[in-house]
Design an enzyme around this catalytic site. Structure first.
Site, PDB file in Angstrom:
ATOM      1  N   PRO A  56      -0.354  -0.817   3.068  1.00  0.00           N
ATOM      2  CA  PRO A  56       0.806  -0.134   3.659  1.00  0.00           C
ATOM      3  C   PRO A  56       0.638   1.383   3.572  1.00  0.00           C
ATOM      4  CG  PRO A  56       1.451  -1.644   1.871  1.00  0.00           C
ATOM      5  CD  PRO A  56      -0.021  -1.463   1.810  1.00  0.00           C
ATOM      6  N   GLU A  57       0.456   1.997   4.722  1.00  0.00           N
ATOM      7  CA  GLU A  57       0.362   3.448   4.797  1.00  0.00           C
ATOM      8  C   GLU A  57       1.631   3.929   5.505  1.00  0.00           C
ATOM      9  OE1 GLU A  57      -3.549   4.625   6.234  1.00  0.00           O
ATOM     10  OE2 GLU A  57      -4.391   2.698   5.627  1.00  0.00           O
TER      11      GLU A  57
END
Length: 276
Positions: free
Chosen positions: A2-3
């Site tokens: 998750p960026e």
DNA sequence: AAGAAGTCCTGGGCGC
DNA sequence: TGCGCCCAGGACTTCT
């Protein structure tokens, strides 16, 4: 992984669905993800609080509580925050679960245990905030080419590890760092102090374009990322280099190469991204 | 101070 | 076929 785009998607979805609900309980099958304060204090400070707002900073989601505290969630590399009904089948790696007053649950499902949750005073008086030393938000107006150049000034390190350093710019992880460098035609092992002004401008624009497009596509599902209802993102089909070792560069047709840079898997087009 | 390397964690992929 | 090794990586810590 998750960026920024994956966290932004999650925050937008949650904002539409859980603002106004009250947290009625906390269950933590793995309390190790509760970083601060200790488990008992955490439960006490969260239980009974109404969720008034949800925002993102870097890769952190920040829930504003009616007490004035903030509940902070970081999903690490494998975490999903899922919104489910109380009776729904439980996922196998739920580490922390928030019960809501409408019989729904917010579940942090995180196989690798790199996720973290905190509750604290948002002024920073109680404890340093996770984003105290974080760099600018790449998708808002404060992230200008001049600001980016200033953050890189005097840095002799490799550009890719610097892009992953959250104090240089917030929100980039391994996928979008590779994509932005490819879009800007810059080799990941270039030393930051050797980048010419035009290259820094290209990289700045590429970071904004790649992240904005990925937000538009609701993020990338590479291995196990899912949105709050467990659905995949769309951006993986737009990736130019990440996960495409051996495949053709969409720009020039050369075969994408995978190497290790700064200890991280790195995808590069050997023709578009020349070293030195 | 900055940069490089080590650490955590565990499912899944791979080699034998 | 089945076992076991090792990789993946975000952020923090440690060392130089």
């Amino acid at each position: 992984m998750p960026e920024l785009p994956e966290v932004e998607t999650m925050v937008r979805d949650l904002r539409a669905r859980i603002v106004g609900t009250t947290i009625t309980g906390v269950v933590a099958p793995f309390p190790g993800e509760i970083v601060y304060p200790g488990y008992d204090q955490f439960v006490r400070r969260v239980t009974g609080q109404r969720i008034q707002s949800i925002v993102r900073r870097g890769k952190y989601a920040i829930l504003g509580l009616s007490s004035g505290d903030v509940l902070i969630v970081h999903r690490g590399m494998s975490g999903s925050l899922l919104l489910r009904r109380a009776g729904d089948e439980m996922e196998p790696y739920v580490r922390v679960l928030f019960e809501l007053d409408d019989r729904r649950q917010l579940r942090l499902n995180d196989p690798r245990k790199f996720g973290k949750v905190f509750v604290m005073d948002p002024t920073g008086a109680e404890r340093p905030l996770p984003w105290d030393r974080m760099g600018p938000e790449p998708l808002n107006g404060s992230f200008t080419p001049a600001r980016f150049r200033e953050r890189l000034r005097g840095r002799t390190g490799l550009i890719k590890p610097l892009l992953l350093n959250q104090s240089v710019v917030a929100g980039l992880g391994n996928i979008y760092a590779d994509e932005a460098l490819h879009a800007a035609r810059i080799h990941p092992e270039r030393r930051a102090n050797t980048l010419r002004p035009a290259e820094i401008r290209r990289l700045h624009a590429a970071i904004q374009e790649v992240l904005a497009a990925a937000v538009e596509g609701r993020g990338t599902t590479f291995s196990n990322y899912a949105d709050i209802e467990g659905r995949a993102g769309q951006y993986q089909s737009a990736l130019q280099v990440f996960g495409r070792a051996g495949a053709a560069c969409p720009r020039c047709g050369a075969a994408i190469v995978k190497t290790v840079v700064g200890g991280r898997g790195t995808h590069t087009c050997p023709r578009c991204q020349r070293p030195a």
